[in-house]
Design an enzyme around this catalytic site. Structure first.
Site: not given
Ligand code: ADP
Ligand code: ZN
Length: 612
Positions: A205, A426-427
């Site tokens: 894992g 942008h965000e």
């Protein structure tokens, strides 16, 4: 679980011994040496000693006189003088006339004292220390200074040992390991039926999911000793050392059976042997030794080897064939429920407000590993201390998710006004594209405070429970969302920045996977063009198709991303007013929550801002 190492004497202890030896030497040996050393004195002392009748023996030579003291037995010498009555006076004083005083008295003792004695002391000390070291290494056949010894840490079970209950989530892994615990409790039950336990179990894992913890828990539950060693520790500078370490580890383990041997990062030694010229000889020898040891012991002697790796596909097939590490236990990143449980387990160790909603925190920390979650809880506790509080609040936890994932807020990095505006647009671009496609709150929170990790803004995505399947449309929407940031920059500023580099990478990855792995293109139908190599570490893929097809794939990837980019631009142009309004809000407040975002988005339009 308590780690017990053979007690190491502090360095001061050895300094102490050396000091004592020096003192003893000065007290007993130096006087002997001095006594037999010839001391030169003046003639006056010689005459005085004659007067005192304290000379035992005397030898008068041409150029010197040698004599000894009656009481102290010291040897003296002095030069000759024109002393006519000397012989008579000496005779009267009772001194014996002897020949070769110096030779008879000193050479032998000299040799004994200055030559042999130190030698004897040296040998004795050497013997003493080497026996001490051997005892400390705990082996009968320890090589000098423990070269090639396995320095496996030995844990013995104790009341504070790790148990399965300490490992949150990972129920499947625990279930398959429970059988081993049962076997260690009662091996007879198994041998009576003729069943033999697997000798090796591979825990597979991603990093930080609790593989080491699980191995310790098996030992803790079964109440058996736990030997732990990392694969990279075997591979050392000197060829052959790794192999001898393996041998030693196993001989220790067999003595302590039943027990658990845990080898972390087994891929460090167990990588496929590629037979390349100039390959890593040391690693191969170590691997061969490990294989030999595993074949060498019978199935039911009570030594169970657990090994952890996050790149199972790179392991040598010889290691994973039946009779060796033939059982594989996947230890996956925790799902929502698992994350919640892990947070709760770690929250028990700190003082925490009663109204903390772990479910929300777990949802925010999508994709975090157990180790990261443990870190998040600890960061929250540190934050509480920094703010002079006696307990941790939900806000602490929320902030620390951002800290662990995005780094600390950079207090003094100030974005220029223009840059901040670009980041805000942008965000919001990302969020707005996402919201318009799904009609739901796309984000938990957006902040445009620069982080130490270098990120200028940070968007915390919402995750509504766990999702295992994604439709073609959802993936396309995701690609559009990734391009949304850049699209906003283009529409508003007419120029583009480097801020989108990560978006570009993600969008490309998704688009490529759609075509090469998910069979979501018309041209290729359900043909796999790529195979995943490294699913636990980022998931690199290698192409499995002809060069022509490769060209075709590249063309299609570009087409797909372009299409979604256009879609994002369309969405933003249509919602230009909302885009401005939301960006303005974020620009001013530096933070916008999902709820605030949706309120602004759903508000009926009246007036609008224009920032430029
Ligand atoms: P791995 O060996 O898989 O890299 P570790 O077992 O060393 O991971 O885990 C590192 C730390 O992460 C542990 O000490 C523990 O604090 C935390 N952790 C990881 N998984 C879990 C879990 N399932 N439950 C509780 N804590 C966990
Ligand atoms: Zn972006």
């Amino acid at each position: 679980m308590k780690e017990v190492k053979s007690p190491k004497k502090p360095l001061i202890y050895y300094y102490g011994i050396v000091l004592i030896v020096i003192v003893l030497f000065n007290l007993f040996v130096t006087p002997i040496i001095q006594k037999h050393q010839v001391t030169e004195v003046d003639y006056g002392k010689f005459m005085a000693m004659i007067e005192d009748k304290s000379i035992e023996a005397v030898e008068v030579e041409d150029s010197q006189i040698i004599f000894t003291d009656k009481d102290t037995k010291k040897i003296y010498k002095t030069g000759t003088m024109n002393d006519p009555g000397l012989t008579e006076r000496l005779y009267k004083s009772g001194a014996k006339f002897e020949k070769n005083i110096e030779q008879t008295m000193s050479p032998m003792t000299n040799f004994l004292v200055t030559g042999l004695l130190p030698l004897v002391i040296f040998i004795a000390l050497g013997q003493y220390f080497s026996r001490k070291i051997q005892k400390q290494m705990g082996g009968k056949n320890a090589m000098a200074f423990g070269m090639g010894k396995s320095n496996a840490k030995i844990y013995v079970p104790s009341t504070e040992g790790i148990h399965f209950s300490d490992v949150a989530g990972e129920d499947e892994a625990k279930e398959s390991l429970a059988e081993i615990v049962d076997y260690l409790h009662d091996p007879k039950k198994y041998s009576e039926v003729g069943a033999s336990m697997p000798k090796g179990v591979l825990l597979v894992g991603p990093p930080g999911t609790g593989k080491t913890m699980l191995a310790k828990a098996v030992a803790g539950e079964a109440n058996v000793p736990f030997f732990s060693m990392s694969g990279s520790e075997f591979v050392e500078m000197f060829v052959g050392m790794g192999a001898s370490k393996v041998r030693d580890l196993f001989s220790q383990a067999k003595e302590k059976a039943p027990c658990i041997v845990f080898i972390d990062e087994i891929d460090a030694i167990g990588k496929k042997r590629d037979g390349q010229i100039g390959g890593n000889d040391e690693r191969e020898q170590t691997l061969n030794q490990l294989l030999t040891e595993m074949d060498g012991f019978e199935g039911n002697n009570g030594v169970i080897i657990l090994a952890a790796t996050n790149r199972p596909e790179s392991l040598d097939p010889a290691l994973t064939r039946p009779g060796r590490f033939d059982r594989r236990v996947p230890v996956e990143l925790p799902d929502l429920k698992g994350r919640e449980e892990i947070l709760k387990v770690h929250a028990k160790k700190i003082k925490i407000a009663e109204d903390v909603d772990f479910h929300t925190i777990a949802r925010m920390a999508a994709g975090a590993s157990g180790a990261e979650l443990a870190n998040i809880v600890n960061e929250a506790a540190l934050r509480a201390v920094r703010n002079n509080r006696k307990f941790v609040t939900e806000a602490d936890l929320e902030e620390s998710i951002e800290v662990v994932i995005a780094g600390y807020q950079k207090k003094n990095a100030v974005l220029s006004t223009k840059e901040k505006l670009v980041v805000a647009y942008h965000e919001i671009g990302h969020a707005l594209v996402a919201a318009k496609q799904t009609n739901s709150a796309p984000v938990q929170k957006i902040t445009i405070i620069p982080r130490t990790s270098g990120a200028l803004g940070y968007t915390m995505q919402v995750e509504q429970g766990d999702k295992y399947l994604m439709t073609k449309e959802e993936i396309e929407n995701k690609i559009a969302t990734f391009t949304g940031g850049r699209a906003a920059e283009e529409i508003i500023f007419g120029q583009i920045t480097t801020g989108a580099s990560n978006d570009i990478e993600q969008a490309t990855k998704l688009a490529r996977a759609m075509i090469t792995r998910y069979g979501m293109s018309e041209d290729f139908d359900m043909v796999a063009m790529e195979t995943v190599n490294n699913q636990y570490l980022g998931g690199d893929a290698s192409l499995a198709c002809s060069a022509d097809t490769q060209k075709e794939i590249d063309r299609m990837v570009v087409e797909l991303v372009k299409k979604e980019h256009e879609k994002a631009k369309d969405i933003l142009t249509e919602n230009r007013k909302k885009l401005d309004e939301l960006a303005q809000f974020l620009y001013e407040k530096e933070t916008i929550t999902g709820d605030e975002f949706m309120t602004i988005l759903n508000k009926v339009e009246e007036n609008s801002y224009n920032l430029l």
